[in-house]
Scaffold this active site. Structure first.
Site, short mmCIF file in Angstrom:
data_model
loop_
_atom_site.label_atom_id
_atom_site.label_comp_id
_atom_site.label_asym_id
_atom_site.label_seq_id
_atom_site.Cartn_x
_atom_site.Cartn_y
_atom_site.Cartn_z
N CYS A 28 -44.90 32.94 15.26
CA CYS A 28 -43.68 32.95 16.07
C CYS A 28 -43.35 31.56 16.59
CB CYS A 28 -43.85 33.92 17.24
SG CYS A 28 -42.54 33.82 18.46
N TYR A 78 -32.54 31.72 12.90
CA TYR A 78 -32.59 33.18 12.95
C TYR A 78 -31.19 33.79 12.74
CZ TYR A 78 -37.47 33.60 14.18
OH TYR A 78 -38.84 33.59 14.12
#
Length: 647
Positions: A396, A528
């Protein structure tokens, strides 16, 4: 995929061999047919410009000038999910694909399966291109590309008005041409498809390694010879290509555009093999060859045809992959010096459009747990050594920025940390998995197995990481990475290592905040927005904004060592996780494949290496976890081997 079983067209995957008869095989093209090819208009070719196998037949038809002898139709590049390859209806034209056409064979077919069932009413097998049709006998001559290629090369005489052409399959070279052609087909043409169709990580990796071993061997061959099989013929001053070259070219043309990304054959780009790249450019300089290539058909056809590899059916924008001048050492082999136009630009729109307003745009949720540690004691959370704990997962990027900050500031003793598994449980989210190298057990909250357990204690439905946890109050302080980073920088100064960098100096605060804002919107969260977009339009806008910002960063780093001057700051910390992941992960996974930082943005690449050299950064950057986390739980779940990165 569409399949025919005993005359019945079936949509979906090919049935298992145990459930259907053996596929119908059309007999090889007979010598009698090969010797009797003088009848103009008898034969008809059906091709897809997306398909490399069909491209071989189209190539030879063009090279030999057989347009008057052999008519041809082009199917739409995206197959109909119910009926397979599709021709345009009679009298219609396709605006996006002007090369496509209605059936001109006389059969009045709209779908390719109609040819198969006309030739063999109880046919069993795949519906493939190329297809060579005999209009006189109303039957399929062949649907095997190698056989059609030889048939065109050996049997048809070029019309007298056309320019003379070499013999692409000379008798004295046939054994060598066949050997090289078979090697190319087996270890390159077919093997690259094994990468995308692999059922296991092991099968994928084995196929991928063969592909690049073959490319290296081909590159070495082409350092010594202009073409794969030396072929100097009477009447020609320079060597001429053979069928072996026409087996190879269609694969090379598609390699960077499709196979590197969609098929995950991504250890290297074609440009890493200079002789192969120059060889492709050399062959494409012949307008008869270049006219058979459509990058739009290739792009649209492939990216719509492999749902397991591209489940969202997004089509990538153009790569920054221009064809170079063919001016390597191969010029001594007779390569022309002229440049070749690169792949045509893919039209797009959306510059300066707010992608968040588009249908299918990705919108990041606001974090709900946003308490603050304050050194002045104004909140219940006071800075104390050993009181606080961070939960992260290595893949992440939001977690990554917190672990980097902790390492740079030397807070390892003051703030403990646990590393969760890189893949979420489908029901319970982020989990601990101690048998995976680099992961740990929970050491702060009583041995929880899932991060959701921590949230449930506070009646929260959130499940995200990172989490900053107060072991003393047994309470979540924050799950917002921006806040966690800032708290470690400004509120925990008394625990910083001696000589630790000043990541948010007051004199540079405004400049840092300004960079943080646009880097977050267009780069960190921008990646993203592209990767998680649920519409083509939203993806394209995010893509454009992302690479505009990348170019802005490159320009900024021509003047500074770091983003704000010559010292690392919080702005660098927040940018680093995205740039670290761009080439090995986002380039393919998020279709941010316009360029590779490592090859085309030297200042950004230098900055990345400078960041990795800072104390503690490399140790808390786990590329293996990144790749497994992003690729191991989506699409076909295959984790790509590449790209091969120097760092």
């Amino acid at each position: 995929m569409v399949y025919i079983v005993q005359g019945r067209t079936i949509p979906g995957e090919r049935p298992s061999k145990s459930k259907v008869p053996e596929p119908t095989a059309f007999p090889p093209i007979s010598d009698d047919r090969s010797e009797n090819t003088s009848e103009p208009g008898r034969y008809h070719l059906v091709v897809s410009l997306a398909c490399p196998w069909a491209s071989k037949a189209y190539l030879m038809r063009s090279l030999k000038g057989l347009q008057e002898l052999i008519s041809m139709d082009v199917v739409l590049p995206v197959r109909n999910p119910s009926t397979g390859w599709e021709l345009l209806p009679p009298g219609q034209h396709s605006q996006p694909y002007p090369e496509c056409s209605p059936d001109s064979s006389g059969l009045k077919a709209q779908y390719l399966d109609e040819f198969y069932l006309q030739a063999c009413p109880d046919y069993t097998g795949r519906i493939t291109v190329p297809l060579l049709w005999d209009k006189k006998d109303k039957t399929i001559v062949s649907n095997e590309s190698s056989e059609i290629l030889k048939f065109f090369a050996m049997s048809f005489q070029t019309p007298e008005a056309a320019r003379p052409v070499p013999d692409y399959y000379p008798v004295d070279k046939r054994a060598e041409i066949d050997r090289v052609s078979r090697w190319i087909i087996d270890d390159f043409g077919k093997r690259v498809y094994m990468c995308v169709f692999a059922k296991s990580q092991e099968d994928y990796e084995a196929a991928c390694r063969v592909v690049f071993k073959t490319m290296a061997e081909l590159d070495a061959m082409l350092a010594r010879s202009r073409y794969l099989v030396p072929n100097l013929q009477d009447g020609w001053a320079a060597p001429q290509p053979t069928l072996a070259d026409w087996h190879l070219l269609p694969v090379l043309v598609r390699f960077d555009r499709v196979y590197n990304n969609l098929f995950k054959a991504n250890l290297y780009y074609l440009s890493h093999f200079p002789n192969l790249q120059a060889y492709m450019v050399d062959l494409l300089q012949d307008p008869r060859v270049a006219s058979t290539v459509s990058f739009k058909h290739i792009r649209d056809g492939y990216w719509a045809s492999f749902p397991t590899a591209n489940p969202k059916h997004r089509v990538p924008l153009q790569h920054d992959l221009s064809l170079p001048l063919a001016d390597f050492s191969r010029t001594s082999m007779g390569l022309p010096e002229a440049s070749v136009e690169g792949p045509e630009a893919i039209p797009h729109s959306g510059h300066h459009i707010d992608s968040s307003s588009l249908t299918g745009a990705f919108k990041r949720r606001e974090s709900a747990h946003r308490h603050w540690i304050r050194a002045d004691g104004s909140t219940p959370f006071k800075p104390e050594a050993g009181r606080y704990h961070i939960y992260v997962t290595n893949n992440c990027p939001w977690c990554h920025r917190t672990s980097i900050t902790r390492a740079l500031l030397g807070l390892e003793d003051a703030v403990s940390m646990d590393v969760l598994f890189f893949a979420m449980d489908s029901d319970r989210g982020w989990q601990f998995k101690t048998d995976e190298p680099g992961c740990s057990v929970d050491t702060a909250a009583g041995g929880i197995q899932y991060i959701m357990e921590l949230y449930q204690r506070e009646s929260s439905k959130e499940r995200t990481v990172p989490v900053l946890y107060d072991k003393k109050l047994q309470k979540i302080v924050s799950n917002e990475s921006t806040d966690i980073v800032r708290m470690m920088i400004t509120e925990m100064r008394e625990f910083h290592r001696a000589g630790a960098p000043q990541l948010f100096p007051a004199s540079q605060a405004d400049a840092i905040e300004e960079i943080n804002d646009w880097v977050y919107d267009s780069v960190s969260n921008g990646a993203y927005k592209a990767g998680f977009a649920n519409s083509q339009a939203a993806y394209e806008v995010a893509y454009e904004h992302f690479f505009e910002a990348v170019d802005r960063l490159e320009l900024l780093l021509t003047r500074n060592k770091f983003l704000v001057g010559n010292q690392v700051t919080e702005a660098d910390i927040k940018l680093f996780p995205t740039i670290y992941r761009l080439d090995p992960v986002y380039h393919l996974r998020f279709l941010l494949n316009k360029l590779l930082i490592s090859e085309s943005r030297p200042h950004l690449q230098r900055w990345l290496l400078d960041m990795l050299a800072l104390e503690g950064v490399q140790a808390c950057s786990n590329l293996d976890h990144c790749k497994k986390g992003y690729f191991g739980r989506t699409g076909n779940n295959l984790v790509p081997l590449g790209p091969a990165l120097g760092w």
